[in-house]
Scaffold this active site. Structure first.
Site, mmCIF file in Angstrom:
data_model
loop_
_atom_site.group_PDB
_atom_site.id
_atom_site.type_symbol
_atom_site.label_atom_id
_atom_site.label_comp_id
_atom_site.label_asym_id
_atom_site.label_seq_id
_atom_site.Cartn_x
_atom_site.Cartn_y
_atom_site.Cartn_z
ATOM 1 N N ASN A 13 0.882 -1.171 0.000
ATOM 2 C CA ASN A 13 0.000 0.000 0.000
ATOM 3 C C ASN A 13 0.921 1.222 0.000
ATOM 4 O O ASN A 13 1.627 1.466 0.991
ATOM 5 C CB ASN A 13 -0.865 -0.049 1.243
ATOM 6 C CG ASN A 13 -2.011 0.938 1.273
ATOM 7 O OD1 ASN A 13 -2.691 1.049 2.287
ATOM 8 N ND2 ASN A 13 -2.273 1.659 0.204
ATOM 9 N N CYS A 75 -5.908 5.607 7.959
ATOM 10 C CA CYS A 75 -5.240 4.653 7.072
ATOM 11 C C CYS A 75 -4.230 3.904 7.918
ATOM 12 O O CYS A 75 -3.230 4.490 8.357
ATOM 13 C CB CYS A 75 -4.563 5.367 5.904
ATOM 14 S SG CYS A 75 -3.566 4.256 4.859
ATOM 15 N N ASN A 77 -2.104 1.246 7.233
ATOM 16 C CA ASN A 77 -0.776 1.079 6.633
ATOM 17 C C ASN A 77 -0.036 2.413 6.593
ATOM 18 O O ASN A 77 1.174 2.475 6.804
ATOM 19 C CB ASN A 77 -0.898 0.506 5.221
ATOM 20 C CG ASN A 77 -1.349 -0.940 5.226
ATOM 21 O OD1 ASN A 77 -0.984 -1.709 6.104
ATOM 22 N ND2 ASN A 77 -2.140 -1.316 4.236
ATOM 23 N N HIS A 172 -16.245 0.451 6.660
ATOM 24 C CA HIS A 172 -15.909 -0.778 5.937
ATOM 25 C C HIS A 172 -17.132 -1.675 5.814
ATOM 26 O O HIS A 172 -17.955 -1.758 6.736
ATOM 27 C CB HIS A 172 -14.800 -1.548 6.650
ATOM 28 C CG HIS A 172 -13.473 -0.864 6.606
ATOM 29 N ND1 HIS A 172 -12.543 -1.108 5.633
ATOM 30 C CD2 HIS A 172 -12.941 0.087 7.409
ATOM 31 C CE1 HIS A 172 -11.488 -0.340 5.837
ATOM 32 N NE2 HIS A 172 -11.701 0.390 6.910
ATOM 33 N N GLU A 221 -10.692 0.058 -2.116
ATOM 34 C CA GLU A 221 -10.712 1.187 -1.192
ATOM 35 C C GLU A 221 -11.470 2.385 -1.752
ATOM 36 O O GLU A 221 -11.414 2.682 -2.950
ATOM 37 C CB GLU A 221 -9.288 1.614 -0.845
ATOM 38 C CG GLU A 221 -8.550 0.637 0.047
ATOM 39 C CD GLU A 221 -7.356 1.275 0.712
ATOM 40 O OE1 GLU A 221 -7.519 2.353 1.320
ATOM 41 O OE2 GLU A 221 -6.264 0.698 0.629
ATOM 42 N N CYS A 230 -4.636 -3.028 2.789
ATOM 43 C CA CYS A 230 -5.420 -1.987 3.461
ATOM 44 C C CYS A 230 -5.418 -2.314 4.947
ATOM 45 O O CYS A 230 -5.980 -3.335 5.367
ATOM 46 C CB CYS A 230 -6.842 -1.940 2.917
ATOM 47 S SG CYS A 230 -7.924 -0.750 3.771
ATOM 48 N N GLY A 231 -4.766 -1.475 5.746
ATOM 49 C CA GLY A 231 -4.632 -1.757 7.168
ATOM 50 C C GLY A 231 -5.950 -1.730 7.912
ATOM 51 O O GLY A 231 -6.269 -2.659 8.675
ATOM 52 N N GLY A 233 -8.782 -2.048 6.547
ATOM 53 C CA GLY A 233 -9.566 -3.131 5.964
ATOM 54 C C GLY A 233 -9.243 -4.468 6.601
ATOM 55 O O GLY A 233 -10.126 -5.300 6.828
#
Length: 296
Positions: A13, A75, A77, A172, A221, A230-231, A233
């Site tokens: 990412n 976010c 990541n 999410h 995303e 996606c962290g 996610g």
């Protein structure tokens, strides 16, 4: 105007990270889009901006702009890259760090093995938290979770998906699939991401359960399309899986860009994973924006 930047990634990412402490960064949607452009700009899923904190309990303010120019809440990541950036650039030697994001403060701890752990904060599962318009939708329970039957339709595909909804600062929708390699991420992802029932749009996660401690994950995303990882996610998928009775903490999440480890106690989430610097550079942001305008 020259902006110094660092290109970084967390499990694939990728980010353009800007030091807004020692240089003046006036970010706009147009400038964020130009930096993220993979053909004419530097190229990134998100733009990360480190600024002086405005909250007394934070070390820095950390802002995130998607590739479409929109500013978003969180976010995961990127948070790990933020911590590595602050330490590598000599902005602070504090560890753990406390970062101010749009929805509160997160805590980040960099270990000696170059992994970064992020305390992602509390998680909510009610429709109002995303927000999500659940009126009139069919639903069913699976252990502690509520699955909503979300219909989707386009000119080429139509169907319905049972989704778990999870708010980790950003929204999410998590779906369980048999195989992430064959899942219709490119077709269903954008239909869920921009579904009218999510007024602020949503990150669409596709989770394959391997065993209670291992999953594979792909995420389409919001404002960026499918990314290699996606962290938030990954955190949402684990939270949904634990609540459904499919997973048990901790969980190893295999993304297309690398592996993340998520711990979930039913409310709080902790994410551990890599953060890597790729290169440093400088770019004339006004020239870049002007050049891109000529191509449109």
């Amino acid at each position: 105007m020259l902006w110094n930047f660092t290109k970084m990634h967390g499990a694939g990412n990728d980010f353009v990270v800007l030091d807004g402490v020692r240089q003046t960064i006036a970010m706009t949607p147009e400038r964020a889009r130009a930096l993220a452009d993979r053909h004419f700009g530097i190229g990134a899923d998100q733009i990360l901006l480190v600024e002086p904190a405005t909250h007394p309990d934070a070390d820095f303010r950390y802002r995130i702009f998607n590739a479409d120019g929109g500013e978003v809440e969180h976010c995961g990541n990127g948070a790990r890259c933020f911590a590595r950036f602050v330490h590598e650039q000599g902005l602070s030697d504090r560890n753990p760090l406390r970062a101010q994001i749009m929805t509160g403060i997160i805590v980040l701890d960099e270990s000696d093995d170059e992994q970064v752990t992020v305390d992602m904060g509390s998680t909510r599962f009610d429709p109002e938290a995303l927000p999500f318009d659940a009126s009139g939708l069919a639903w069913r329970t699976q252990q502690q979770d509520t699955l909503w039957a979300l219909p989707y339709e386009s000119a080429s595909i139509q169907g319905s998906a049972d989704i778990s909804i999870v708010a980790i600062s950003n929204p999410h929708a998590v779906m369980v699939v048999d195989n992430v390699d064959t899942a219709a991420v490119a077709q269903v992802g954008p239909l869920v991401e921009s579904h009218a029932r999510f007024p602020k749009r949503v990150n669409a996660g596709f989770m394959q359960v391997l065993d209670p401690h291992n999953i594979r994950l792909r995420v389409y995303e919001r404002g960026a399309g499918e990314t290699l990882a996606c962290g938030t996610g990954a955190c949402a998928a684990v939270a949904a899986g634990v609540r459904r009775g499919l997973l048990a903490s901790p969980v190893r999440v295999q993304t297309r860009g690398g592996v993340l480890t998520i711990a979930f106690d039913g409310r709080q989430l902790r994410m551990t994973g890599p953060a890597e610097s790729v290169f440093n550079g400088a770019i004339d942001i006004d020239k870049l924006v002007f050049s891109l305008a000529l191509t449109r």
